[in-house]
Design a protein around this motif. Structure first.
Motif, PDB file in Angstrom:
ATOM      1  N   GLN A   3      15.539 -30.818 -22.615  1.00 57.86           N
ATOM      2  CA  GLN A   3      14.927 -29.078 -22.710  1.00 57.86           C
ATOM      3  C   GLN A   3      16.416 -29.833 -20.664  1.00 57.86           C
ATOM      4  N   SER A  55      18.906 -23.695 -22.303  1.00 59.13           N
ATOM      5  CA  SER A  55      19.489 -22.641 -22.524  1.00 59.13           C
ATOM      6  C   SER A  55      18.014 -23.002 -23.837  1.00 59.13           C
ATOM      7  N   TYR A  56      17.997 -24.004 -24.583  1.00 61.51           N
ATOM      8  CA  TYR A  56      17.077 -24.285 -25.663  1.00 61.51           C
ATOM      9  C   TYR A  56      15.597 -25.107 -25.235  1.00 61.51           C
TER      10      TYR A  56
END
Length: 200
Positions: A110, A115-116
């Motif tokens: 993370q 972005s994910y």
């Protein structure tokens, strides 16, 4: 259509009637379980799945922990007896695989791929599910029966303390296995038309 893999997963079933009449020893089964998990895919090749493999008295200890914990949830003596009998059916098996996800790995992803960030916990659930399925199928191919259970999080604290599990390992499922003492019941399938859409 003939496909060996599909035949294996079709025959892999939930087996509740298990015993200790297992032909393979703990060394062989440990290698089988470890390799099945190692070969299971994970997002970003994170390899976040972890496992604790319990045999013999350690396996029985785990299910007695669950059994004792569930007593406080029983509504009456009848439900308590029913739950106790279910735990005894798991104790009758030969071993248990405790599946965990390493939250440090997930948090690291993370941080490295913001972005994910929201997706990594979801993808971790995919990873552990694939690992569970791989182990379950591998055990089946060697003639063992198993059932997947979920008594987390009610026993998490005791499990971490009893087996010195790192706090960043999150318990996700328990696969109890043993010799097949009775076959699974017939399985029904919903209509393909209700489940699938194909466009070409």
């Amino acid at each position: 259509m003939s496909n060996n893999f599909l035949e294996l997963i079709q025959n892999r079933r939930t087996i509740y009637a298990i015993g200790k009449n297992v032909k393979h020893d703990a060394v062989y089964l440990t290698g089988l379980i470890q390799n099945a998990i190692k070969q299971s895919p994970s997002s970003f090749n994170s390899q976040s799945s972890r496992a604790v493999i319990l045999f013999g008295a350690q396996h029985e200890k785990f299910w007695n922990i669950v059994k004792d914990k569930l007593k406080s949830y029983a509504k009456d003596e009848e439900s308590a007896a029913k739950t106790s009998a279910k735990m005894d059916s798991f104790i009758a098996g030969a071993g248990t695989v405790l599946f965990f996800e390493d939250m440090n790995v997930i948090q690291g992803l993370q941080e490295n791929f913001p972005s994910y960030a929201d997706n990594f916990p979801v993808w971790a659930e995919h990873s552990t599910a694939i690992a569970q399925f791989a182990v379950w199928t591998a055990l089946h191919t060697d003639g063992l029966g198993a059932s997947l259970q979920h008594y987390n999080p009610i026993v998490d604290e005791q499990v971490h303390a009893e087996w010195d599990i790192p706090q960043n390992w999150k318990l996700r499922a328990q696969l109890v296995f043993g010799s097949v003492e009775a076959p699974a019941a017939e399985k029904s399938y919903m209509s393909d038309a209700d489940r699938f859409k194909v466009f070409q």
